[in-house]
Every structure is written in structure tokens, then in C-alpha cells.
Design an enzyme around this catalytic site. Sequence first.
Site, PDB file in Angstrom:
ATOM      1  N   ARG A   8      73.014  27.530  38.717  1.00  0.00           N
ATOM      2  CA  ARG A   8      73.633  26.664  37.710  1.00  0.00           C
ATOM      3  C   ARG A   8      73.278  25.200  37.953  1.00  0.00           C
ATOM      4  O   ARG A   8      73.007  24.456  37.007  1.00  0.00           O
ATOM      5  CB  ARG A   8      75.151  26.849  37.705  1.00  0.00           C
ATOM      6  CG  ARG A   8      75.556  28.223  37.224  1.00  0.00           C
ATOM      7  CD  ARG A   8      77.049  28.344  37.109  1.00  0.00           C
ATOM      8  NE  ARG A   8      77.671  28.435  38.425  1.00  0.00           N
ATOM      9  CZ  ARG A   8      78.957  28.368  38.652  1.00  0.00           C
ATOM     10  NH1 ARG A   8      79.801  28.195  37.656  1.00  0.00           N
ATOM     11  NH2 ARG A   8      79.446  28.471  39.863  1.00  0.00           N
ATOM     12  N   GLU A  56      81.919  28.681  20.223  1.00  0.00           N
ATOM     13  CA  GLU A  56      80.513  29.034  20.409  1.00  0.00           C
ATOM     14  C   GLU A  56      79.783  29.271  19.091  1.00  0.00           C
ATOM     15  O   GLU A  56      78.625  28.907  18.935  1.00  0.00           O
ATOM     16  CB  GLU A  56      80.380  30.266  21.306  1.00  0.00           C
ATOM     17  CG  GLU A  56      80.625  29.989  22.768  1.00  0.00           C
ATOM     18  CD  GLU A  56      82.089  29.947  23.165  1.00  0.00           C
ATOM     19  OE1 GLU A  56      82.971  30.057  22.291  1.00  0.00           O
ATOM     20  OE2 GLU A  56      82.361  29.791  24.365  1.00  0.00           O
ATOM     21  N   PHE A  81      80.553  35.048  25.993  1.00  0.00           N
ATOM     22  CA  PHE A  81      80.806  34.293  24.772  1.00  0.00           C
ATOM     23  C   PHE A  81      79.533  34.086  23.950  1.00  0.00           C
ATOM     24  O   PHE A  81      79.564  34.075  22.725  1.00  0.00           O
ATOM     25  CB  PHE A  81      81.439  32.948  25.101  1.00  0.00           C
ATOM     26  CG  PHE A  81      82.672  33.067  25.945  1.00  0.00           C
ATOM     27  CD1 PHE A  81      83.597  34.079  25.727  1.00  0.00           C
ATOM     28  CD2 PHE A  81      82.899  32.182  26.980  1.00  0.00           C
ATOM     29  CE1 PHE A  81      84.736  34.200  26.513  1.00  0.00           C
ATOM     30  CE2 PHE A  81      84.035  32.296  27.770  1.00  0.00           C
ATOM     31  CZ  PHE A  81      84.960  33.295  27.535  1.00  0.00           C
ATOM     32  N   HIS A 107      76.850  33.448  34.037  1.00  0.00           N
ATOM     33  CA  HIS A 107      77.942  34.376  34.341  1.00  0.00           C
ATOM     34  C   HIS A 107      77.720  35.752  33.722  1.00  0.00           C
ATOM     35  O   HIS A 107      78.608  36.321  33.101  1.00  0.00           O
ATOM     36  CB  HIS A 107      79.285  33.805  33.890  1.00  0.00           C
ATOM     37  CG  HIS A 107      79.681  32.568  34.613  1.00  0.00           C
ATOM     38  ND1 HIS A 107      79.048  31.362  34.410  1.00  0.00           N
ATOM     39  CD2 HIS A 107      80.640  32.350  35.540  1.00  0.00           C
ATOM     40  CE1 HIS A 107      79.606  30.455  35.183  1.00  0.00           C
ATOM     41  NE2 HIS A 107      80.561  31.020  35.881  1.00  0.00           N
ATOM     42  N   ASP A 115      85.447  31.649  38.380  1.00  0.00           N
ATOM     43  CA  ASP A 115      85.552  31.333  36.960  1.00  0.00           C
ATOM     44  C   ASP A 115      86.296  32.388  36.159  1.00  0.00           C
ATOM     45  O   ASP A 115      86.480  32.227  34.964  1.00  0.00           O
ATOM     46  CB  ASP A 115      84.160  31.086  36.368  1.00  0.00           C
ATOM     47  CG  ASP A 115      83.573  29.777  36.880  1.00  0.00           C
ATOM     48  OD1 ASP A 115      84.324  28.792  36.960  1.00  0.00           O
ATOM     49  OD2 ASP A 115      82.386  29.749  37.202  1.00  0.00           O
TER      50      ASP A 115
END
Length: 163
Positions: A8, A56, A81, A107, A115
Site C-alpha cells: 500500500r 464508490e 467495495f 484488501h 482494517d
Amino acid sequence: MAESKSMRVAYGEALRDIGGLNEKVVVCDADLAHATMTNIFAEKYPERFFNFGIAEANMTCAAAGMAHSGLIPFISTFALFGTGRAYEQIRNSIAYVNANVKVACSHSGLCVGEDGGSHLMPGSTSAARRRFPSSRLAQTGSRTTVITTILCPLRREIIPRLN
């Protein structure tokens, strides 16, 4: 020993670096900038960073519009998402019309750590994305492959011609 960085962080740093090479690069995030590390880009180029909140689908359609106006948007969210909430918008507004939008989903593995377990969706996110027309799917496994995946395919459009 070389400094170890997460994928990330590598993604955020790569966005920041290509942002310095081309002012048309913009980054869109869905209220996850500290998790996707797009905050690294946002700190350097706040005028080219857009936080859409937990929306999103809206982010995806806005990015498609940005691409059609000549910008190079990168949208970032969690895989669940990006392939769940925004599936239809990515399919219709980006992939079907071949819009120049880069979709980055983090993720997507077996464990998402701190998270939250509700963000876990192993395997099915990749299967859903593979069906999109005119899109390429790359799953990275290291910091080096993150940087290579972002920079190599983009070198012609991101780095301005010297002549």
C-alpha cells in the site's frame, strides 16, 4: 538491509511519483486514503485528489467523466467495495466504453488485518473483474510488482515526450 515497505505504501508513493511526471494524473478515493495510502499523493497534490466519501459508485462515474475530459484518474478503494458496490459502474462507465481509468483495489487477500473482517472477500473480487470488457487485471504480490504494474503500462501516457 533495505527498508521494508508495504504494498500500500508502494502504491501511494508510485502515485505521488507519477503525479510529478504528468499533471493530468488525478487520484480519487472512497474515504480510505489512510488505508489505501493515497494520502501520500494527496499531501503532495491536494488540488488533484478527490475524496468521494463512502460512495464508490459515484467515484467511479466521476472518474469516467474525468477520463473523457482528458485526465488520467486512478480510483482506489477496498476490493470488496470496488467490485461489489461499483461493479455496474465500472462495467458500463469505464470498461464498456474503454475509459482511461485505473482501478486499484486493496484488501483482496485472505486477511485484511486491522482494517476489519467485513472487508474480506477473497478470490471473488478477481473473478468478477476478469469479466469486464477491455480491462486488464493484475494482482501484485510485492512492493516491486506494485510499482512495475503501475508504471510500466503507463510509461507512454504518463511521461511526457521529450521532443
